[in-house]
Motif scaffolding. Structure first.
Motif, PDB file in Angstrom:
ATOM      1  N   GLU A  90      25.870  36.783  39.205  1.00 44.14           N
ATOM      2  CA  GLU A  90      25.485  38.190  39.353  1.00 44.14           C
ATOM      3  C   GLU A  90      26.674  39.099  39.658  1.00 44.14           C
ATOM      4  N   ASP A  91      27.818  38.515  39.990  1.00 46.07           N
ATOM      5  CA  ASP A  91      29.010  39.322  40.246  1.00 46.07           C
ATOM      6  C   ASP A  91      29.722  39.717  38.949  1.00 46.07           C
ATOM      7  N   THR A  92      29.265  39.191  37.829  1.00 56.42           N
ATOM      8  CA  THR A  92      29.863  39.535  36.547  1.00 56.42           C
ATOM      9  C   THR A  92      29.728  41.028  36.285  1.00 56.42           C
ATOM     10  N   ALA A  93      30.870  41.676  36.061  1.00 51.68           N
ATOM     11  CA  ALA A  93      30.881  43.125  35.860  1.00 51.68           C
ATOM     12  C   ALA A  93      32.306  43.566  35.573  1.00 51.68           C
ATOM     13  N   ALA A  94      32.435  44.823  35.177  1.00 50.30           N
ATOM     14  CA  ALA A  94      33.744  45.471  35.146  1.00 50.30           C
ATOM     15  C   ALA A  94      33.974  46.078  36.523  1.00 50.30           C
ATOM     16  N   TYR A  95      35.114  45.794  37.113  1.00 50.75           N
ATOM     17  CA  TYR A  95      35.441  46.264  38.455  1.00 50.75           C
ATOM     18  C   TYR A  95      36.456  47.396  38.356  1.00 50.75           C
ATOM     19  N   TYR A  96      36.217  48.430  39.146  1.00 49.68           N
ATOM     20  CA  TYR A  96      37.050  49.636  39.108  1.00 49.68           C
ATOM     21  C   TYR A  96      37.576  49.945  40.495  1.00 49.68           C
ATOM     22  N   CYS A  97      38.852  50.206  40.546  1.00 48.70           N
ATOM     23  CA  CYS A  97      39.479  50.723  41.749  1.00 48.70           C
ATOM     24  C   CYS A  97      39.268  52.235  41.794  1.00 48.70           C
ATOM     25  N   SER A  98      39.142  52.776  42.994  1.00 51.06           N
ATOM     26  CA  SER A  98      38.895  54.207  43.147  1.00 51.06           C
ATOM     27  C   SER A  98      39.730  54.756  44.288  1.00 51.06           C
ATOM     28  N   ALA A  99      40.230  55.962  44.097  1.00 48.52           N
ATOM     29  CA  ALA A  99      40.958  56.668  45.153  1.00 48.52           C
ATOM     30  C   ALA A  99      40.383  58.072  45.298  1.00 48.52           C
ATOM     31  N   LYS A 100      40.035  58.418  46.529  1.00 47.41           N
ATOM     32  CA  LYS A 100      39.593  59.786  46.820  1.00 47.41           C
ATOM     33  C   LYS A 100      40.452  60.293  47.967  1.00 47.41           C
ATOM     34  N   CYS A 101      41.390  61.153  47.608  1.00 54.55           N
ATOM     35  CA  CYS A 101      42.308  61.699  48.599  1.00 54.55           C
ATOM     36  C   CYS A 101      41.826  63.083  49.015  1.00 54.55           C
ATOM     37  N   PRO A 102      42.180  63.498  50.231  1.00 55.27           N
ATOM     38  CA  PRO A 102      41.750  64.804  50.713  1.00 55.27           C
ATOM     39  C   PRO A 102      42.135  65.918  49.743  1.00 55.27           C
ATOM     40  N   MET A 103      41.198  66.804  49.475  1.00 55.62           N
ATOM     41  CA  MET A 103      41.431  67.968  48.613  1.00 55.62           C
ATOM     42  C   MET A 103      41.752  67.585  47.173  1.00 55.62           C
ATOM     43  N   ARG A 104      41.384  66.372  46.779  1.00 51.29           N
ATOM     44  CA  ARG A 104      41.641  65.919  45.405  1.00 51.29           C
ATOM     45  C   ARG A 104      40.353  65.335  44.827  1.00 51.29           C
ATOM     46  N   THR A 105      40.252  65.343  43.518  1.00 50.03           N
ATOM     47  CA  THR A 105      39.096  64.710  42.884  1.00 50.03           C
ATOM     48  C   THR A 105      39.260  63.195  42.876  1.00 50.03           C
ATOM     49  N   ARG A 106      38.155  62.501  42.743  1.00 50.77           N
ATOM     50  CA  ARG A 106      38.199  61.045  42.706  1.00 50.77           C
ATOM     51  C   ARG A 106      38.888  60.572  41.424  1.00 50.77           C
ATOM     52  N   VAL A 107      39.714  59.541  41.590  1.00 51.86           N
ATOM     53  CA  VAL A 107      40.450  58.954  40.473  1.00 51.86           C
ATOM     54  C   VAL A 107      40.043  57.504  40.323  1.00 51.86           C
ATOM     55  N   TRP A 108      39.966  57.034  39.068  1.00 46.27           N
ATOM     56  CA  TRP A 108      39.542  55.668  38.788  1.00 46.27           C
ATOM     57  C   TRP A 108      40.654  54.880  38.098  1.00 46.27           C
ATOM     58  N   GLY A 109      40.680  53.569  38.368  1.00 43.20           N
ATOM     59  CA  GLY A 109      41.537  52.682  37.621  1.00 43.20           C
ATOM     60  C   GLY A 109      40.949  52.416  36.241  1.00 43.20           C
ATOM     61  N   GLN A 110      41.665  51.616  35.473  1.00 45.60           N
ATOM     62  CA  GLN A 110      41.275  51.397  34.076  1.00 45.60           C
ATOM     63  C   GLN A 110      40.140  50.392  33.934  1.00 45.60           C
ATOM     64  N   GLY A 111      39.816  49.680  35.010  1.00 45.11           N
ATOM     65  CA  GLY A 111      38.753  48.691  34.949  1.00 45.11           C
ATOM     66  C   GLY A 111      39.290  47.310  34.624  1.00 45.11           C
ATOM     67  N   THR A 112      38.659  46.308  35.247  1.00 47.94           N
ATOM     68  CA  THR A 112      39.042  44.906  35.041  1.00 47.94           C
ATOM     69  C   THR A 112      37.772  44.078  34.926  1.00 47.94           C
ATOM     70  N   GLN A 113      37.679  43.275  33.911  1.00 50.76           N
ATOM     71  CA  GLN A 113      36.481  42.471  33.713  1.00 50.76           C
ATOM     72  C   GLN A 113      36.527  41.212  34.573  1.00 50.76           C
ATOM     73  N   VAL A 114      35.433  40.943  35.242  1.00 54.00           N
ATOM     74  CA  VAL A 114      35.229  39.703  35.986  1.00 54.00           C
ATOM     75  C   VAL A 114      33.989  39.030  35.396  1.00 54.00           C
ATOM     76  N   THR A 115      34.174  37.804  34.937  1.00 52.08           N
ATOM     77  CA  THR A 115      33.073  37.054  34.340  1.00 52.08           C
ATOM     78  C   THR A 115      32.894  35.746  35.089  1.00 52.08           C
ATOM     79  N   VAL A 116      31.699  35.534  35.595  1.00 52.64           N
ATOM     80  CA  VAL A 116      31.380  34.318  36.340  1.00 52.64           C
ATOM     81  C   VAL A 116      30.353  33.532  35.540  1.00 52.64           C
ATOM     82  N   SER A 117      30.675  32.273  35.280  1.00 50.36           N
ATOM     83  CA  SER A 117      29.784  31.435  34.476  1.00 50.36           C
ATOM     84  C   SER A 117      29.258  30.274  35.301  1.00 50.36           C
ATOM     85  N   SER A 118      28.190  29.679  34.813  1.00 55.44           N
ATOM     86  CA  SER A 118      27.577  28.562  35.545  1.00 55.44           C
ATOM     87  C   SER A 118      28.272  27.254  35.232  1.00 55.44           C
TER      88      SER A 118
END
Length: 118
Positions: A90-118
């Motif tokens: 269930e942890d399989t997803a694209a993971y994104y880093c995020s930064a929200k600095c004071p007086m700035r809009t939220r910024v996102w990383g490019q995304g990283t895929q995590v795939t967990v198999s049985s």
């Protein structure tokens, strides 16, 4: 403009571990004042919070990762990490880093895929 560059992730079997890292560029000396976090987005689902620091060094986790994931930050190198243990399918997803600095809009990383198999 702050830029986030992610690395890590990949594929692993259930029960395994992966680490993600995120370096904030062009953030100057503001990194320690910013909310830094990790979010994830699974297919067909909305992006959701996984773990984050607010404007302090106290980590906060959502219930479904408590005891399994660990978020950390290195203010010297403007980097935030996500250590993921005991991974579940269930942890399989694209993971994104995020930064929200004071007086700035939220910024996102490019995304990283995590795939967990049985």
């Amino acid at each position: 403009q702050v830029r986030l560059r992610q690395s890590g992730g990949g594929s692993v079997q259930a029960g395994g571990s992966l680490e993600l890292s995120c370096v904030a560029h062009e953030i100057g000396d503001r990194f320690s004042t910013c909310e830094m976090g990790w979010y994830r987005e699974a297919p067909g689902k909305e992006r959701e919070l996984v773990a984050r620091f607010l404007n302090d060094d106290t980590p906060r986790y959502v219930d479904f990762v408590k005891g399994r994931f660990n978020i950390s930050r290195d203010n010297t190198y403007n980097t935030v990490y996500l250590q993921m243990n005991s991974l579940e399918i269930e942890d399989t997803a694209a993971y994104y880093c995020s930064a929200k600095c004071p007086m700035r809009t939220r910024v996102w990383g490019q995304g990283t895929q995590v795939t967990v198999s049985s």
